[in-house]
Structure formats: structure tokens, C-alpha cells
Design a protein around this motif. Sequence first.
Motif, PDB file in Angstrom:
ATOM      1  N   PHE A 140       0.870  -1.171   0.000  1.00 61.46           N
ATOM      2  CA  PHE A 140       0.000   0.000   0.000  1.00 61.46           C
ATOM      3  C   PHE A 140       0.913   1.229   0.000  1.00 61.46           C
ATOM      4  O   PHE A 140       1.506   1.576   1.012  1.00 61.46           O
ATOM      5  CB  PHE A 140      -0.888   0.008   1.241  1.00 61.46           C
TER       6      PHE A 140
ATOM      7  N   ILE B 289      -5.406  -2.785 -14.248  1.00 64.26           N
ATOM      8  CA  ILE B 289      -5.508  -1.978 -13.028  1.00 64.26           C
ATOM      9  C   ILE B 289      -6.966  -1.524 -12.872  1.00 64.26           C
ATOM     10  O   ILE B 289      -7.730  -1.480 -13.838  1.00 64.26           O
ATOM     11  CB  ILE B 289      -4.558  -0.757 -13.054  1.00 64.26           C
TER      12      ILE B 289
ATOM     13  N   MET C  97     -15.567   1.099  -4.517  1.00 63.56           N
ATOM     14  CA  MET C  97     -14.546   0.113  -4.179  1.00 63.56           C
ATOM     15  C   MET C  97     -14.943  -1.276  -4.681  1.00 63.56           C
ATOM     16  O   MET C  97     -14.122  -2.029  -5.200  1.00 63.56           O
ATOM     17  CB  MET C  97     -14.349   0.067  -2.657  1.00 63.56           C
TER      18      MET C  97
ATOM     19  N   ALA D 286      -3.513  -4.274  -9.717  1.00 64.80           N
ATOM     20  CA  ALA D 286      -3.243  -3.132  -8.841  1.00 64.80           C
ATOM     21  C   ALA D 286      -4.475  -2.240  -8.745  1.00 64.80           C
ATOM     22  O   ALA D 286      -5.249  -2.124  -9.703  1.00 64.80           O
ATOM     23  CB  ALA D 286      -2.054  -2.320  -9.354  1.00 64.80           C
ATOM     24  N   PHE D 287      -4.634  -1.609  -7.578  1.00 66.48           N
ATOM     25  CA  PHE D 287      -5.647  -0.576  -7.373  1.00 66.48           C
ATOM     26  C   PHE D 287      -4.961   0.783  -7.435  1.00 66.48           C
ATOM     27  O   PHE D 287      -3.872   0.969  -6.874  1.00 66.48           O
ATOM     28  CB  PHE D 287      -6.297  -0.684  -5.985  1.00 66.48           C
ATOM     29  N   LEU D 288      -5.606   1.752  -8.077  1.00 68.61           N
ATOM     30  CA  LEU D 288      -5.160   3.141  -8.061  1.00 68.61           C
ATOM     31  C   LEU D 288      -6.303   3.972  -7.485  1.00 68.61           C
ATOM     32  O   LEU D 288      -7.436   3.897  -7.972  1.00 68.61           O
ATOM     33  CB  LEU D 288      -4.816   3.619  -9.475  1.00 68.61           C
ATOM     34  N   MET D 289      -6.010   4.781  -6.478  1.00 71.79           N
ATOM     35  CA  MET D 289      -7.051   5.558  -5.804  1.00 71.79           C
ATOM     36  C   MET D 289      -6.651   7.025  -5.757  1.00 71.79           C
ATOM     37  O   MET D 289      -5.605   7.366  -5.191  1.00 71.79           O
ATOM     38  CB  MET D 289      -7.283   5.034  -4.384  1.00 71.79           C
TER      39      MET D 289
ATOM     40  N   GLN E  74      -7.460  -3.487   1.955  1.00 72.20           N
ATOM     41  CA  GLN E  74      -6.262  -3.703   1.142  1.00 72.20           C
ATOM     42  C   GLN E  74      -5.398  -4.809   1.727  1.00 72.20           C
ATOM     43  O   GLN E  74      -4.864  -5.644   0.990  1.00 72.20           O
ATOM     44  CB  GLN E  74      -5.462  -2.392   1.034  1.00 72.20           C
TER      45      GLN E  74
ATOM     46  N   VAL F   1      -3.596  -6.610  -2.409  1.00 71.05           N
ATOM     47  CA  VAL F   1      -3.438  -6.134  -3.783  1.00 71.05           C
ATOM     48  C   VAL F   1      -2.552  -4.888  -3.780  1.00 71.05           C
ATOM     49  O   VAL F   1      -2.727  -3.985  -2.951  1.00 71.05           O
ATOM     50  CB  VAL F   1      -4.801  -5.800  -4.414  1.00 71.05           C
ATOM     51  N   THR F   2      -1.610  -4.824  -4.696  1.00 72.78           N
ATOM     52  CA  THR F   2      -0.762  -3.642  -4.865  1.00 72.78           C
ATOM     53  C   THR F   2      -1.649  -2.419  -5.027  1.00 72.78           C
ATOM     54  O   THR F   2      -2.542  -2.394  -5.878  1.00 72.78           O
ATOM     55  CB  THR F   2       0.135  -3.800  -6.108  1.00 72.78           C
ATOM     56  N   THR F   3      -1.421  -1.392  -4.205  1.00 72.58           N
ATOM     57  CA  THR F   3      -2.295  -0.220  -4.199  1.00 72.58           C
ATOM     58  C   THR F   3      -1.479   1.057  -4.181  1.00 72.58           C
ATOM     59  O   THR F   3      -0.547   1.191  -3.388  1.00 72.58           O
ATOM     60  CB  THR F   3      -3.235  -0.249  -2.975  1.00 72.58           C
TER      61      THR F   3
ATOM     62  N   TYR G 294      -2.194   5.100  -3.706  1.00 69.97           N
ATOM     63  CA  TYR G 294      -3.251   5.944  -3.152  1.00 69.97           C
ATOM     64  C   TYR G 294      -2.746   7.391  -3.099  1.00 69.97           C
ATOM     65  O   TYR G 294      -1.667   7.643  -2.560  1.00 69.97           O
ATOM     66  CB  TYR G 294      -3.586   5.444  -1.750  1.00 69.97           C
TER      67      TYR G 294
END
Length: 380
Positions: A32, A78, A145, A155-158, A181, A186-188, A190
Amino acid sequence: MAGIELRNINKIYGNSFHALHDLNFDVRDGEFMVFVGPSGCGKSTALRMIAGLESISSGELWIGDRVVNNVDPKDRDIAMVFQSYALYPHKTVRENIAFPLLMAGLPRAEIDSRVTEAARILELTALLDRKPGLLSGGQRQRVAMGRAIVRKPAAFLMDEPLSNLDAKLRVQMRAEIASLQRKLNVTTVYVTHDQVEAMTMGDRVAVMKGGVLQQVDTPQNLYNRPENMFVAAFIGSPSMNLYEAVLNGRTLTLGNNSFEIPDRVFGYRPSLDGAFNRPVIVGIRPEHMNDAAIQPSSAEISAPVTLVEALGSESMVHLKIDAPWVDAGDPDAVADIGVEKAAVARFSPKSSVRAGNVARIAVDADELHFFDPDTRTSIW
């Protein structure tokens, strides 16, 4: 899952504005990572480049084991969560969450299974047949989400996903996102401008200023060992107090106040040792100052009190310290001694100081920070 690596990434717009300068760092698989910095520092631009929504002027962007500079956003594996939620108002919660899976052409049974699981994780099961207009801000954020989760992305991008929520709900939602997370692993990446959010959520935090990466480290290391004055002042709330001072051997002179620095400080800051009449910038965090009448210290200064904010568990005491205040944001902005700028100290709620008093302030000299006035980097 996949790691993300930025190698010498630059972003230069058509008007020659250089938005990102040689951005170099990696986001580890399952990590994260939080981008933080003031408005206009380039954090959202970096995120949009990872997403494929901004082109890369030079450098390489890796997701997993491939360079994705010229890969379309839809093919980068992603999922992005936006500040605005971006929900379809005419669709139910179930339909909003399922939408990316429908677009991907997954079988109906697989879609239903993924939506049911995401709703369970996010406690949305009872709301699946409602439309976004009937949901609270926090519920809408959870739907956004859920739409990201069902895709099972690498990957998550926030991008500032909590900025539209009120203060109480932000605290609740940041805890929920961080917990989620870690559960999903999961690779995040933020993005936020709120350093408290960054410190409480990130495994590591990337601090940015003016398109330049200042430091990437764990939250605790950013607090304890900032590499420069900007990071030191940006991390921590209220901000670190910064003043011009002079170090003469073991004696620190701060305006009309002087006190001895313990020998052990020079043990872990050896570059300070042997200095005579050396100009320094000294940083004192508010939590490292207290009322000397309650907590005596061998390092003590005095200063007029301009304001006391009683918060119940503590008092924020504003002090007019007789020394030149230093602006951490602008390298050229070193204030003159006459500038009206108050320091802030966290006093015990038992303190009886009031505005108009001259307070005796106990300083925790072990926790002082020292910076070179020319380079504005930490002295270790």
C-alpha cells in the motif's frame, strides 16, 4: 498481483511546463503506497500516468514484468477509484458493481458470484437493489470500491477517494480501505493531500513537492528521519516549528534563549559534533514542547503566549519565540526576526498558561531536528 516501477519518469506538457522530474521508485507487490504532497505537486499526474490516462514524456513505467508506456488503460490490468465515485445513477448497486465484468464479457454466473462476494466484503449485501441516490457518501464510496474489487486487478489506483466525505466518515473509511487492502493483498497506489491519511494508511509514503520526489519511506521513518526540511514540516500535525539558531559546541542559541544539547544527540548526529558558532535551522515538533511547570527539563526556553486552544486531552499553545522563523515550503523564504509567526506547542491539559503569559517551555532536546541553512537537508 504485480509490482509497479517508475524509472526516470518525466512529464512535460505542450506549454513546456515540467510537471514531473525524473520520478524513480517502485511499489512492491502487495504494498500500500501513498503519494502525498501539497496541491500541484504532481501526485495525481503520476497516478494518471500509471493508469494510462496521461502520456509519459520520457522514462519507463513497468507493471509486473512489462513496460506499459504505450499500453492502453484497459489492457494494464488496473482498477481506479476516483474522487467522484463515478457511479451510474440509473443503475442499482448490483448493476454498478457488475458493470466492468459485463463489459469484459464474463459469464453471468461468474459475475453474480463476484458481485455477491464483493458485497459481502464491503457490507453492501442489503443495499444491492438500491440506486446511488438513496445511499450515503460512505456507502457510495464502498460501491466504487466494490466495482474495483470484482475485477480482481493486478493493482488498485485511488485518487483522493475520501475527499468528498465529512471528517468523521473519512476516519472510518480510511480504516476500512486500509483493512480491505491488507485482506486482499493487492498492490495499491493511493493519492492524498492529507498527511494524516498518508501516515495512517500507507506501508510506505512518497512525499512530493513541485514535481520532485522528496523522500519515500515508512511513515515512522518519515517522522523520525526526514531527509530535508520540507518533509520534516509536511509530516506531522501541527507542523514542525522551524527557526534559525546557532550551535556553539554543546550550546544551542535560539533567539534570546540558550540551552545545552545532551551528548547522546551528537552520538546519533555526528555531523553536528565540533561545531562552533555554526548557523543551523532547528526543528521542534509541537509534541516535544510542554509546560516546564508540569514537566521540568534541562532544556528550557521562555516565550510569550499568544493563544491557548483547549482541546480537552491537550492544549495547543501558540508562542512567539524570539528567533527568525523559517518557511519550509519556499527555499528562498527565510523570515526576518520581526515576522509575526507563532510556534505551536502541545501542552498538558493541566497547564495553567494563558494568553498574555510568558511561558516556561520544556523542550525534549533528544527529539530536536537540525538542518543545514544552505541545502535545507537534515544534519546527521
